[in-house]
Design a protein around this motif. Structure first.
Motif, PDB file in Angstrom:
ATOM      1  N   GLU A  64     -17.180  12.124 -31.334  1.00 42.47           N
ATOM      2  CA  GLU A  64     -18.447  11.410 -31.185  1.00 42.47           C
ATOM      3  C   GLU A  64     -19.603  12.379 -31.346  1.00 42.47           C
ATOM      4  O   GLU A  64     -19.655  13.402 -30.679  1.00 42.47           O
ATOM      5  CB  GLU A  64     -18.541  10.762 -29.803  1.00 42.47           C
ATOM      6  CG  GLU A  64     -17.388   9.869 -29.469  1.00 42.47           C
ATOM      7  CD  GLU A  64     -17.076   9.937 -27.992  1.00 42.47           C
ATOM      8  OE1 GLU A  64     -16.570  10.987 -27.534  1.00 42.47           O
ATOM      9  OE2 GLU A  64     -17.333   8.941 -27.308  1.00 42.47           O
ATOM     10  N   ALA A  65     -20.540  12.007 -32.221  1.00 43.82           N
ATOM     11  CA  ALA A  65     -21.704  12.862 -32.453  1.00 43.82           C
ATOM     12  C   ALA A  65     -22.969  12.038 -32.283  1.00 43.82           C
ATOM     13  O   ALA A  65     -22.942  10.815 -32.252  1.00 43.82           O
ATOM     14  CB  ALA A  65     -21.651  13.480 -33.841  1.00 43.82           C
ATOM     15  N   HIS A  66     -24.084  12.736 -32.169  1.00 38.75           N
ATOM     16  CA  HIS A  66     -25.377  12.077 -32.054  1.00 38.75           C
ATOM     17  C   HIS A  66     -26.416  13.001 -32.671  1.00 38.75           C
ATOM     18  O   HIS A  66     -26.242  14.206 -32.665  1.00 38.75           O
ATOM     19  CB  HIS A  66     -25.712  11.822 -30.580  1.00 38.75           C
ATOM     20  CG  HIS A  66     -26.920  10.962 -30.402  1.00 38.75           C
ATOM     21  ND1 HIS A  66     -26.842   9.594 -30.322  1.00 38.75           N
ATOM     22  CD2 HIS A  66     -28.233  11.274 -30.334  1.00 38.75           C
ATOM     23  CE1 HIS A  66     -28.056   9.097 -30.197  1.00 38.75           C
ATOM     24  NE2 HIS A  66     -28.925  10.093 -30.198  1.00 38.75           N
ATOM     25  N   GLY A  67     -27.494  12.413 -33.184  1.00 42.51           N
ATOM     26  CA  GLY A  67     -28.590  13.237 -33.673  1.00 42.51           C
ATOM     27  C   GLY A  67     -28.478  13.526 -35.154  1.00 42.51           C
ATOM     28  O   GLY A  67     -27.817  12.810 -35.900  1.00 42.51           O
ATOM     29  N   ASN A  68     -29.119  14.596 -35.555  1.00 41.57           N
ATOM     30  CA  ASN A  68     -29.255  14.916 -36.974  1.00 41.57           C
ATOM     31  C   ASN A  68     -28.114  15.777 -37.490  1.00 41.57           C
ATOM     32  O   ASN A  68     -27.504  16.522 -36.734  1.00 41.57           O
ATOM     33  CB  ASN A  68     -30.575  15.651 -37.216  1.00 41.57           C
ATOM     34  CG  ASN A  68     -31.766  14.780 -36.862  1.00 41.57           C
ATOM     35  OD1 ASN A  68     -31.755  13.576 -37.099  1.00 41.57           O
ATOM     36  ND2 ASN A  68     -32.766  15.391 -36.272  1.00 41.57           N
ATOM     37  N   ALA A  69     -27.899  15.664 -38.787  1.00 39.30           N
ATOM     38  CA  ALA A  69     -26.916  16.524 -39.441  1.00 39.30           C
ATOM     39  C   ALA A  69     -27.440  17.957 -39.499  1.00 39.30           C
ATOM     40  O   ALA A  69     -28.652  18.197 -39.486  1.00 39.30           O
ATOM     41  CB  ALA A  69     -26.630  16.018 -40.843  1.00 39.30           C
ATOM     42  N   LEU A  70     -26.519  18.899 -39.562  1.00 40.77           N
ATOM     43  CA  LEU A  70     -26.892  20.308 -39.716  1.00 40.77           C
ATOM     44  C   LEU A  70     -27.382  20.553 -41.138  1.00 40.77           C
ATOM     45  O   LEU A  70     -26.829  20.004 -42.098  1.00 40.77           O
ATOM     46  CB  LEU A  70     -25.688  21.194 -39.432  1.00 40.77           C
ATOM     47  CG  LEU A  70     -25.143  21.135 -38.004  1.00 40.77           C
ATOM     48  CD1 LEU A  70     -23.824  21.889 -37.915  1.00 40.77           C
ATOM     49  CD2 LEU A  70     -26.157  21.708 -37.025  1.00 40.77           C
ATOM     50  N   ILE A  71     -28.388  21.389 -41.260  1.00 41.76           N
ATOM     51  CA  ILE A  71     -28.901  21.758 -42.578  1.00 41.76           C
ATOM     52  C   ILE A  71     -28.518  23.208 -42.836  1.00 41.76           C
ATOM     53  O   ILE A  71     -28.844  24.085 -42.028  1.00 41.76           O
ATOM     54  CB  ILE A  71     -30.430  21.584 -42.635  1.00 41.76           C
ATOM     55  CG1 ILE A  71     -30.770  20.101 -42.441  1.00 41.76           C
ATOM     56  CG2 ILE A  71     -30.989  22.101 -43.952  1.00 41.76           C
ATOM     57  CD1 ILE A  71     -32.243  19.832 -42.219  1.00 41.76           C
ATOM     58  N   PRO A  72     -27.791  23.462 -43.928  1.00 47.83           N
ATOM     59  CA  PRO A  72     -27.353  24.838 -44.202  1.00 47.83           C
ATOM     60  C   PRO A  72     -28.538  25.801 -44.278  1.00 47.83           C
ATOM     61  O   PRO A  72     -29.610  25.452 -44.757  1.00 47.83           O
ATOM     62  CB  PRO A  72     -26.662  24.729 -45.558  1.00 47.83           C
ATOM     63  CG  PRO A  72     -26.244  23.299 -45.658  1.00 47.83           C
ATOM     64  CD  PRO A  72     -27.304  22.518 -44.921  1.00 47.83           C
ATOM     65  N   THR A  73     -28.329  26.994 -43.760  1.00 47.05           N
ATOM     66  CA  THR A  73     -29.385  27.997 -43.751  1.00 47.05           C
ATOM     67  C   THR A  73     -28.773  29.369 -44.012  1.00 47.05           C
ATOM     68  O   THR A  73     -27.605  29.601 -43.705  1.00 47.05           O
ATOM     69  CB  THR A  73     -30.128  28.007 -42.408  1.00 47.05           C
ATOM     70  OG1 THR A  73     -30.956  29.162 -42.339  1.00 47.05           O
ATOM     71  CG2 THR A  73     -29.169  28.041 -41.228  1.00 47.05           C
ATOM     72  N   GLU A  74     -29.568  30.255 -44.563  1.00 49.11           N
ATOM     73  CA  GLU A  74     -29.108  31.623 -44.807  1.00 49.11           C
ATOM     74  C   GLU A  74     -29.236  32.474 -43.548  1.00 49.11           C
ATOM     75  O   GLU A  74     -28.634  33.529 -43.444  1.00 49.11           O
ATOM     76  CB  GLU A  74     -29.940  32.273 -45.919  1.00 49.11           C
ATOM     77  CG  GLU A  74     -29.801  31.617 -47.273  1.00 49.11           C
ATOM     78  CD  GLU A  74     -28.413  31.801 -47.854  1.00 49.11           C
ATOM     79  OE1 GLU A  74     -27.901  32.939 -47.793  1.00 49.11           O
ATOM     80  OE2 GLU A  74     -27.838  30.822 -48.347  1.00 49.11           O
ATOM     81  N   SER A  75     -30.049  32.013 -42.616  1.00 49.27           N
ATOM     82  CA  SER A  75     -30.350  32.838 -41.449  1.00 49.27           C
ATOM     83  C   SER A  75     -29.378  32.550 -40.316  1.00 49.27           C
ATOM     84  O   SER A  75     -29.220  31.405 -39.890  1.00 49.27           O
ATOM     85  CB  SER A  75     -31.785  32.550 -40.988  1.00 49.27           C
ATOM     86  OG  SER A  75     -31.916  32.779 -39.603  1.00 49.27           O
ATOM     87  N   ALA A  76     -28.737  33.604 -39.817  1.00 51.20           N
ATOM     88  CA  ALA A  76     -27.777  33.436 -38.719  1.00 51.20           C
ATOM     89  C   ALA A  76     -28.474  32.914 -37.467  1.00 51.20           C
ATOM     90  O   ALA A  76     -27.930  32.085 -36.736  1.00 51.20           O
ATOM     91  CB  ALA A  76     -27.081  34.764 -38.428  1.00 51.20           C
TER      92      ALA A  76
END
Ligand SMILES: [Zn+2]
Length: 161
Positions: A64-76
């Motif tokens: 079960e998830a909620h909220g926004n999808a993760l957006i790929p980023t170059e920054s750790a």
């Protein structure tokens, strides 16, 4: 595999599929274990959008998830803040509780980048002299708080002086 057109089934993301989120998820799971030891680790799930696009979410162990999808980023650092943010959305909405709590103020904390270090930030108490504060780096809540032990009864003869 989809039950209805436009409503594809989510799939479990395996370790290594999105390397940028593996370590952030491990860090957030350390914080989860330190604060909600009965919860099984969070994991990533993906909803296919088209043949070459899918959206990844931070989910409870049951998916079960909620909220926004993760957006790929170059920054750790950005990746860690994003995963912590997503984890907070999922845990607080799906478990109906503020998470993680600052045990000093009993308030829900939020991820914030402090000098390039993703951290849990508490808004502080209502009194002057009880300001907002940095609680711990994300992934290091176990250094400031341990799971609360089962409450014991206070001795009956305890007196206040
Ligand atoms: Zn606090």
């Amino acid at each position: 595999m989809s039950a209805f057109f436009g409503h594809p089934e989510p799939r479990l993301v395996l370790d290594g599929e999105y390397p940028c989120w593996d370590e952030p998820l491990a860090a957030v799971n350390r914080d989860l274990a330190a604060t909600l030891p009965d919860q099984r680790p969070l994991r990533l799930i993906a909803y296919p959008e088209s043949e070459d696009l899918e959206y990844v979410y931070v989910a409870l162990s049951k998916g079960e998830a909620h909220g926004n999808a993760l957006i790929p980023t170059e920054s750790a650092a950005e990746a860690l803040t994003a995963v912590a943010d997503a984890a907070q959305d999922t845990v607080s909405e799906r478990l109906w509780r503020a998470w993680p709590l600052c045990t000093v103020h009993d308030l829900g904390m939020h991820p914030r980048d402090i000098d390039g270090r993703p951290s849990w930030w508490c808004a502080g108490g209502p009194r002057p002299g009880d300001p907002a504060h940095l609680r711990a780096a994300i992934g290091e809540l176990d250094t400031v708080q341990q799971p609360r032990p089962t409450p014991r009864k206070r001795p009956k003869n305890r007196r206040l002086r």
